[in-house]
Design a protein around this motif. Sequence first.
Motif, PDB file in Angstrom:
ATOM      1  N   GLU A 114       0.841  -1.192   0.000  1.00 52.57           N
ATOM      2  CA  GLU A 114       0.000   0.000   0.000  1.00 52.57           C
ATOM      3  C   GLU A 114       0.882   1.250   0.000  1.00 52.57           C
ATOM      4  O   GLU A 114       1.767   1.402   0.845  1.00 52.57           O
ATOM      5  CB  GLU A 114      -0.911   0.019   1.230  1.00 52.57           C
ATOM      6  N   VAL A 115       0.649   2.126  -0.960  1.00 51.61           N
ATOM      7  CA  VAL A 115       1.427   3.364  -1.082  1.00 51.61           C
ATOM      8  C   VAL A 115       0.664   4.476  -0.376  1.00 51.61           C
ATOM      9  O   VAL A 115      -0.398   4.912  -0.837  1.00 51.61           O
ATOM     10  CB  VAL A 115       1.662   3.721  -2.570  1.00 51.61           C
ATOM     11  N   ASP A 116       1.184   4.918   0.772  1.00 60.57           N
ATOM     12  CA  ASP A 116       0.531   5.982   1.549  1.00 60.57           C
ATOM     13  C   ASP A 116       1.228   7.331   1.396  1.00 60.57           C
ATOM     14  O   ASP A 116       0.642   8.363   1.707  1.00 60.57           O
ATOM     15  CB  ASP A 116       0.513   5.602   3.046  1.00 60.57           C
ATOM     16  N   LYS A 117       2.504   7.319   0.949  1.00 57.40           N
ATOM     17  CA  LYS A 117       3.265   8.567   0.817  1.00 57.40           C
ATOM     18  C   LYS A 117       3.691   8.744  -0.640  1.00 57.40           C
ATOM     19  O   LYS A 117       4.175   7.802  -1.273  1.00 57.40           O
ATOM     20  CB  LYS A 117       4.516   8.513   1.718  1.00 57.40           C
ATOM     21  N   VAL A 118       3.468   9.926  -1.175  1.00 55.68           N
ATOM     22  CA  VAL A 118       3.863  10.232  -2.551  1.00 55.68           C
ATOM     23  C   VAL A 118       4.561  11.588  -2.575  1.00 55.68           C
ATOM     24  O   VAL A 118       4.270  12.457  -1.739  1.00 55.68           O
ATOM     25  CB  VAL A 118       2.630  10.243  -3.498  1.00 55.68           C
TER      26      VAL A 118
END
Length: 319
Positions: A114-118
């Motif tokens: 899961e990608v929570d920071k971009v």
Amino acid sequence: MRSGVALLFVAGLAACGAVAGSMDAKSEGDQARDQALALFLDRTMTDSVDGEGGDNTDWKYIDIVDKGGLRVDVGMDAPEGLKGAEIELFDEFGKRLDRRLVMPNQTSYSFEVEVDKVPNKYFVRTFTAEGRSTYSIGARLAPDPGQPEPRRVVEARPEPEQPVDEPDPEPKACPSGMTRRGSRCLCPSGLVRSGNRCVEKKAAPVAAPATEAPAPPPVVVRAPVTAAPAPPAAKASVTGSVVRVVPSEDGRSATISIRLDGDIDLGKGARGTLFKNGDELARFTVTKARGRSALATVNASTADLTTGGARLTVRIVAD
């Protein structure tokens, strides 16, 4: 005797140095993380590892600019010919997040995070100690379903102002010849008021005898005309693409995340068809839908869905 042992020891070290030096001796430049090749989302690329040929290690990196569920799929063409092979997933700082050992009887390998920071970056390392095999690698990002809807604030309407009771004005004097009764000015008996005067009451005119009304025309009752039934309305449909595949524990079915090509109110229970490279693969029922995102369970094996980096599309018919 001691000199002979020393020579054998030096020769052994030299031989070990030659073996260690042959590791990635003929790599194409992607054997180190800082020289990784770019892997773009929603695309599949083909590469190979060759232990005997000096191309043992491949590094790939993926740039992420949107939040969501990242899935990386690797399809190994000839795993039975590899020895000491593995596939690993790393974060942007080089920390290993997951690892898969390549087994002789398994061709498909997947990673999910899961990608929570971009913005963010992930690395994939493919390695073999011995043997040669080509492989395909692809990455997809399931979009973030979005932030929760803002709370609706309903403003209460202000209560209308109640009229303030004002004191009744003082009664005015009645015209001459009239007497007051409460708030009314009345004339004496036998007289009626006309403006500010009292006058004699006129006799009511005698009504003329009523003439017999003509008989009404006959009523014609017509039978109701029954309209032809309207043809059933055509059901709306929408197309889309599969952006994420989550296999079941036994690998015989999977949950797919779908990105729809248009806005449509699907609702739970809508039926659809899954296509692989344009060919029908399986039927499914939508379990959850919101906006342009939907989830469904499809009875297809993980190998059928992921082998060869195939393009998966859907068509869904709304109820």
